[in-house]
Design an enzyme around this catalytic site. Sequence first.
Site, PDB file in Angstrom:
ATOM      1  N   TYR A 135       0.821  -1.214   0.000  1.00 49.28           N
ATOM      2  CA  TYR A 135       0.000   0.000   0.000  1.00 49.28           C
ATOM      3  C   TYR A 135       0.855   1.264   0.000  1.00 49.28           C
ATOM      4  O   TYR A 135       0.334   2.363  -0.143  1.00 49.28           O
ATOM      5  CB  TYR A 135      -0.942   0.014   1.202  1.00 49.28           C
ATOM      6  CG  TYR A 135      -2.114  -0.940   1.070  1.00 49.28           C
ATOM      7  CD1 TYR A 135      -1.918  -2.318   1.156  1.00 49.28           C
ATOM      8  CD2 TYR A 135      -3.397  -0.463   0.863  1.00 49.28           C
ATOM      9  CE1 TYR A 135      -2.978  -3.197   1.026  1.00 49.28           C
ATOM     10  CE2 TYR A 135      -4.474  -1.343   0.734  1.00 49.28           C
ATOM     11  CZ  TYR A 135      -4.254  -2.697   0.815  1.00 49.28           C
ATOM     12  OH  TYR A 135      -5.312  -3.555   0.686  1.00 49.28           O
ATOM     13  N   ASP A 221      -0.902 -18.438   3.894  1.00 52.39           N
ATOM     14  CA  ASP A 221      -1.780 -19.433   3.243  1.00 52.39           C
ATOM     15  C   ASP A 221      -2.297 -20.433   4.269  1.00 52.39           C
ATOM     16  O   ASP A 221      -3.483 -20.763   4.307  1.00 52.39           O
ATOM     17  CB  ASP A 221      -1.060 -20.116   2.067  1.00 52.39           C
ATOM     18  CG  ASP A 221       0.356 -20.581   2.383  1.00 52.39           C
ATOM     19  OD1 ASP A 221       0.867 -20.257   3.477  1.00 52.39           O
ATOM     20  OD2 ASP A 221       0.954 -21.277   1.549  1.00 52.39           O
ATOM     21  N   ASP A 249     -11.002 -10.273   5.253  1.00 54.71           N
ATOM     22  CA  ASP A 249     -12.255 -10.576   4.545  1.00 54.71           C
ATOM     23  C   ASP A 249     -12.693 -12.006   4.867  1.00 54.71           C
ATOM     24  O   ASP A 249     -13.876 -12.268   5.096  1.00 54.71           O
ATOM     25  CB  ASP A 249     -12.099 -10.403   3.020  1.00 54.71           C
ATOM     26  CG  ASP A 249     -12.556  -9.027   2.540  1.00 54.71           C
ATOM     27  OD1 ASP A 249     -12.456  -8.065   3.330  1.00 54.71           O
ATOM     28  OD2 ASP A 249     -13.014  -8.917   1.389  1.00 54.71           O
TER      29      ASP A 249
HETATM   30  C1  IPM Z   1     -10.310  -2.420   3.339  1.00 51.80           C
HETATM   31  C2  IPM Z   1     -10.523  -2.137   1.890  1.00 51.80           C
HETATM   32  C3  IPM Z   1      -9.491  -1.125   1.439  1.00 51.80           C
HETATM   33  C4  IPM Z   1      -8.121  -1.741   1.640  1.00 51.80           C
HETATM   34  C5  IPM Z   1      -9.656  -0.637  -0.001  1.00 51.80           C
HETATM   35  C6  IPM Z   1     -11.051  -0.087  -0.243  1.00 51.80           C
HETATM   36  C7  IPM Z   1      -8.634   0.387  -0.371  1.00 51.80           C
HETATM   37  O1  IPM Z   1     -10.474  -3.302   1.137  1.00 51.80           O
HETATM   38  O2  IPM Z   1     -10.449  -1.498   4.153  1.00 51.80           O
HETATM   39  O3  IPM Z   1     -10.017  -3.572   3.686  1.00 51.80           O
HETATM   40  O4  IPM Z   1      -7.628  -2.443   0.756  1.00 51.80           O
HETATM   41  O5  IPM Z   1      -7.537  -1.530   2.701  1.00 51.80           O
HETATM   42 MN    MN Z   2     -10.263  -5.092   2.328  1.00 54.36          MN
END
Ligand code: IPM
Ligand code: MN
Length: 351
Positions: A135, A221, A249
Amino acid sequence: MHRIAVIPGDGTGPEVVREGLKVLEAAAQATGFCYETTTYDFGGERYMRTGEVLPDSAVDELRGFDAIFLGAIGHPDVAPGILEKGILLRLRFELDQYINLRPVKLYPNVDCPLKDKGPEDIDFVVVRENTEGLYGGMGGFQYKGTPQEVSTQVHLTTRFGAERAIRYAFDIARKRNKMKQLHLVGKRNVLTFVHDTWWRAFNEVGAADYPDIKREYAHVDATCMWFVKNPEWFDVIVVENMFGDIITDLGAMIQGGMGVAAGGNINPEGVSMFEPIGGSAPKYTGQNVICPMAAIGAVQMLLAEIGEEKAAERVEQAMVKALGNGRIKSVNAGRMGMSTSEMGDLVASLV
Ligand code: IPM
Ligand code: MN
């Protein structure tokens, strides 16, 4: 007096933020703290109207608040990246919110996709480094648009950045006092530079200052596998930015879905920003069917961060009570057995 900036943002962001604010008000009434909110219209609509993503003055203005409550960023009519990088990532970086704190907690009466796993098995915290890694934005193109095109995306890692995330995670493991265990998640068998920095920082900091916390390591993983197979093995996880994005996620899914997953972008010495982590869910926009529980969870985390521990506790108890009272059929959009605003009303009434 707490000063809270509110950025409802895009898609269903405004709908869930509204319910979060209802619950915030109920918590203030119940425990007697004072607050004021200032709302900002940053997001896709404003960008399409004015061409402006985030005015420079906004970042400095936001620095003056005690906390930020964010709905969602991402608009189907705006090219991917413009809003995400221009608002969400810019705020995370410029406000130096170097921790992305993402609890993975399955509440009672929430459906879990894992067979034979319940709330006693799924209760851990992911500490995602939030300002570095892939990032960081380093990289570029060479010979773009030709068959010889080269692109790089640098995994920026500093010892300083790794260490401050690691210390924060050790502190949480100590404070939770649950398994007194911290997992470092990485890929040190392949990414032998970056994850070696993390590995040495983890062990040196742990040995010197946190001898009471057990240190564990898992490849990313394998971590995905354990999240599904043995989530009860985890207490606190510390992880670099990109892997943290991905595993949270999956974490959100095992805690019942995006409708319940909340997170905090935290600068322990500055202003922090709390959000439901599910995104703007454009296809549900304006239908009053999206689950506001994640936004309410974000309010709960916000309250804890600004020192209103009692209020935070009441909000969490209200969420648990609401989920248990039989009226909520599901925490998935469109299948809740009630509307977004009804769920907000229900939780607020139980605070
Ligand atoms: C999150 C989202 C963000 C990230 C995106 C929208 C930039 O997926 O907050 O997890 O990748 O951090
Ligand atoms: Mn995310």
